[in-house]
Design an enzyme around this catalytic site. Structure first.
Site: not given
Lengths: 771, 165
Positions: A228, A232, A310, A442, A511, A712
């Site tokens: 989740f 990362e 974001r 991004t 992402a 997401e």
């Protein structure tokens, strides 16, 4: 064949039988050591003395390491530096790693870690966003995004409101905690099993920390027990500590955090304080809006730059903001450094504008859905985001209209009003909220992927790519893509663990981009192989290569048909390579990060939800009575997998906004660090009536096979739950009441909001600006 | 201090000497018997990932001391399938996508077997959801889990009546 089919997860049978192996289930090497971490007890202090003699002398202990034992660089920051692997001179949050110990058993290691004598010289600690704002304490420079003339537009508007919304963070609470196992190999090489979304970054960080070249570090992950976003970047620290201890002991080392340490040591979703001022007309159309988004970053920059970017990019959600100013502060506090979490700042930005819409509606006495409609993105010029990207073919007007119809929104709103008139102690509320979520990293360079495909001479296929499996069904989706390309049944494609030794230089599986990127890379490899195989078939049967067709497990060349396996053997006889790499880079991204303008996203994913809740006015408890979700997956690669993502995302989002409360005490220690006090949704929290549908509009998605990313976006469908609760709270007063409700809307907060309304308070008291 | 414990795990009698009386049943299963299907989620009886059946009743094996299981019959996820045939609960979890990451799944399945054995939930989704609420699923696969338990309940009820396979 298998593409677009609702196939089960590739590991379904193994999950149901208990055979699926997670890292803690792998057979343990016979000389394995177990690690534990010594954590800071203070939020901000100079380490005056760290006496580890008792730790080293404890039963079973083989090795103790501190920052001084790091041969390379003591930093595991990913997007930015500033995250020490082990604190050296100063600690900046309670729970920060100071040292690590390796011992013969898990118990020995954990017991030893508690025997350190650390002398702290306390320093002033900033613990909250408010503290940080007051001290102008930021991890990164603030940013501002402006479209139009917000100040003037707000000043001229017939109506104005201002207010504040506090959003709490969220712990990932992956059921499988952080874990890594590092195994020294011959020649000073290291093999690392890491529960990570980003094996490449783990190898980079181990390389940095141990001063080892990347080619001597292999990182592998078959599956994670949930991630989740929490794995990362944070998996690197765990893997690096295991690798550091393995480096010093020359023995394999496993580090599995226990639940409490995991929740204290690792970062979470960013909490936000949102201040807003908005000017609008009689219909509720926003004429100008001014946002201050103050993100709770913790002690280091970590991923907070892109997370807060974001948030800014999503402060419009689905609405045209002709005149907008969005200011973003990246607040530095002496708390754990917050990180990626499904949505990556997007949900927080979207809550800002949805709060504003709800406020406008209540002020005007209009239905919030009606106010949403007048603000949706439309045709030019009402189709430009604050960062200058055009919103093309916006489905939200039609999508929400359909959802309003299928959920009987208007009728139920009338019924709820009637119910509320007759029931003083139980109140109901309803809300319809939309989702528009930008797909792409991004940071443009991350939008690339690689794959490796082998065809064996029996016609079976080995598939590897950079994407990692955390339950989201990525591996089966990519396998479907490859099977479809070769026109083979899915079982011919073998799904393998993700490894830096198979596919290098990969991006994080994050992402929502996993299937778009890795699916396209794997397809590219398959297309390369097909072209080679087609040339062999064409030469063999004397037809043009363009007339060779792969269909139904076979290959047709003119009038000839041979099995795929036969053609593979033919290629081998002709000495044609049956192994290929594939590569993909997302086209069309044109984004200037310095100016924050351009097209940072390849496309948008959309959805909407209607939630109806019931609150108990005396206890503050609530229940979701019904939820209707309508989500746009484009042409779903696997509707069964995507349905799970939609349902699960909604459940997880509802947890964030309702029951999941991170609570730090005045000494900066997290006190909700186990499931006994930190409440994620349980089965009994499901909406009593839960309806999920796919938006059937024509897919304009430019991505692979016209599917849309789904990891997401559905999380944000749960905004409907929060605003339904707010609606129910408002019903305890009068229909234009504007409750002051922060997130998570725990029963306690619901009660306080009701009490404030009864006392004549609420947001309205502070927030009405005379117009 | 060491003590000897005899118990039956998945139909196999086992005797083991414990050198620490504080070893939990979960650690005994995972570390001594290599039965790693049973997972450790929180290690404090709150998440349900370690659910096994003890004498037919579901328990959190992280809260049970191995020493207290002398003479007990333990059933774990590895012992559920009979002769290669999946238990109806396992089959239903696959058919209804009752998982995503799979980490909680063995616990969910053992809990569901226990719940159906208790005979309290019947075909009422609300009672199934309540009865399964001690098993957390962070992926939120609760819709599939609920459907799977309901279907397995129907299959098992049919078997008892002899009207279904």
């Amino acid at each position: 064949m298998s593409l677009h089919e609702p196939l089960p997860h590739d590991s379904a049978a193994r999950h149901a039988s208990g055979e699926a192996l997670y890292i803690d289930d792998l057979p343990e090497p016979r000389d394995l050591l177990h690690a534990a971490i010594g954590l800071s007890a203070r939020p901000h202090a100079r380490l005056a003395a760290v006496d580890l003699a008792a730790v080293a002398a404890a039963r079973g202990v083989v090795c103790v390491v501190t920052a001084a034992d790091i041969p390379g660089v003591n930093d595991v920051g990913s997007a930015a530096h500033g995250d020490p692997l082990l604190a050296a001179a100063e600690v900046e949050y309670a729970g920060q790693a100071i040292f690590a110990v390796a011992a013969e058993t898990v118990r020995d290691a954990r017991r030893a870690a508690r025997r350190a004598q650390v002398t702290y010289h306390d320093l002033p600690a900033l613990l909250t966003v408010d503290d940080a704002l007051a001290a102008r304490s930021f991890v990164l420079p603030s940013k501002t995004l402006v479209q139009g003339e917000p100040g003037a537009a707000i000043a001229r508007a017939p109506h104005r409101l201002s207010g504040r919304l506090d959003l709490g963070g969220q712990d990932h609470f992956y059921l499988e905690g952080q874990i890594a196992m590092a195994l020294p190999q011959e020649g000073g090489e290291l093999k690392i099993y890491s529960s990570t979304q980003h094996p490449t970054e783990v190898s980079h960080m181990v390389s940095r920390v141990l001063a080892l070249p990347c080619h001597r570090i292999g990182v592998e992950v078959r599956r994670m027990g949930g991630a989740f976003g929490g794995k990362e970047s944070q998996a690197s620290q765990i893997a690096c500590i295991a690798a550091l201890l393995a480096h010093h002991t020359r023995r394999p080392v496993k580090l599995r955090l226990d639940r409490d340490d995991d929740m204290v040591l690792t970062g979470k979703r960013h909490g936000f304080r949102i201040d807003y001022e908005v000017g609008f007309d009689d219909t509720g159309r926003i004429l100008g809006v001014d946002f201050l988004l103050a993100g709770h970053c913790g002690f280091s920059p970590h991923l907070s730059g892109p997370v807060n970017d974001r948030a800014m990019f999503h402060a419009d959600n689905g609405y045209f903001l002709e005149n907008a100013r969005i200011v973003s502060h990246r607040c530095k506090t002496h708390t754990v450094s917050n990180t990626a979490f499904r949505g990556f700042g997007g949900p927080q930005g979207m809550m800002a504008i949805e709060q504003v819409i709800d406020e406008i509606s209540r002020h005007l006495g209009r239905d919030p859905y009606a106010v949403r409609r007048v603000n949706f993105y439309g045709k030019a010029p009402r189709n430009r985001t604050p960062y200058g990207m055009e919103v093309r073919a916006n489905p939200l007007p039609a999508l929400t209209a359909r959802l309003a119809r299928t959920s009987a929104y208007a009728r139920r709103r009338r019924e709820i009003a009637a119910f509320n008139r007759e029931n003083p102690w139980i109140k109901r509320g309803i809300a319809l909220t939309p989702v528009k979520f930008g797909i792409s990293f991004t940071l443009t360079q991350m939008n690339q992927a690689g794959a490796l495909v082998h065809v064996y001479t029996d016609g079976t296929i080995h598939l590897a790519h950079g994407g990692t499996e955390m339950g989201q069904g990525l591996l089966v989706k990519v396998a479907q893509v490859v099977a479809n390309e070769f026109a083979l049944p899915l079982e011919r494609v073998r799904i393998t663990a993700t490894s830096t030794e198979q596919v290098p230089n990969t991006s994080a599986t994050a992402a929502s981009s996993g299937s778009d990127l890795n699916g396209a890379a794997a397809r590219a490899a398959a297309i390369t192989l097909k072209a080679r195989m087609a040339r062999v078939a064409a030469a063999e049967f004397g037809v043009p290569a363009g007339e060779v067709r792969f269909a139904n497990g076979a290959v047709r060349a003119g009038n000839h048909t041979i099995g795929f396996d036969e053609l593979a053997r033919l290629c081998h006889r002709h000495r044609v390579s049956l192994s290929a790499t594939g590569f993909y880079r997302t086209p069309g991204l044109a984004y200037d990060p310095a100016a924050m303008r351009g097209e940072p996203f390849f496309y948008f994913a959309y959805g909407a939800a209607v939630a109806e809740v019931e609150i108990d006015v005396l206890s503050g408890e609530y229940r979701i009575l019904r939820a209707d979700l309508l989500h746009d997956c484009g042409r779903s690669l696997n509707p069964a997998i995507d349905r799970g993502q939609i349902e699960g995302g909604f459940v997880q989002g509802a947890g964030w906004l309702t029951t999941e409360e991170l609570w730090w005490d005045a000494q900066g220690s997290l006190r909700t660090h186990a499931p006994s006090t930190y409440k994620i949704p349980a089965c009994s929290d499901l909406p009593r009536d839960f309806r999920v549908a796919f938006w059937a509009g024509r897919s304009h998605a430019p991505a692979l096979h016209r599917a849309k990313a789904v990891g997401e976006p559905p999380l944000m469908l749960a905004m409907s739950v929060f605003f339904a609760i707010r609606d129910a709270i408002a019903a305890t007063a009068h229909h234009r009441a504007r409750p002051r409700l922060d997130a998570p809307a725990t029963p306690e907060r619901v009660l306080l909001a009701i009490a404030a309304l009864a006392a004549g308070g609420g947001a309205a008291a502070a927030g009405v600006v005379a117009a | 201090m060491s003590l000897s414990v005899s118990l039956t795990v998945n139909g196999v009698s086992r005797t083991i000497v414990l050198d620490d009386p504080r070893v939990t049943l979960l650690d005994l299963l995972r570390e001594r018997f290599d039965l790693t299907g049973t997972k450790k989620g929180c290690d404090r009886g709150q998440c349900g990932a370690c659910t096994v059946l003890l004498g037919g009743r579901r328990i959190n094996s992280c809260l049970a001391l191995a020493a207290s299981c002398d003479g007990a019959e333990v059933l774990t996820i590895e012992g559920l399938a009979q002769g290669g045939a999946l238990h109806p609960v396992q089959a239903a979890f696959i058919a209804h996508d009752g998982f995503q990451c799979g980490f909680c799944t063995p616990g969910q399945i053992m809990s569901a077997v226990g719940l159906l054995g208790e005979g309290q939930a019947g075909d009422d989704p609300e009672r199934v959801r309540e009865g399964m609420s001690g098993n957390l699923c962070r992926c939120g696969a609760y819709v599939g889990i609920t459907e799977a338990v309901l279907e397995a309940g129907r299959v098992l009820a049919g078997r008892e009546k002899g009207t279904a396979p």
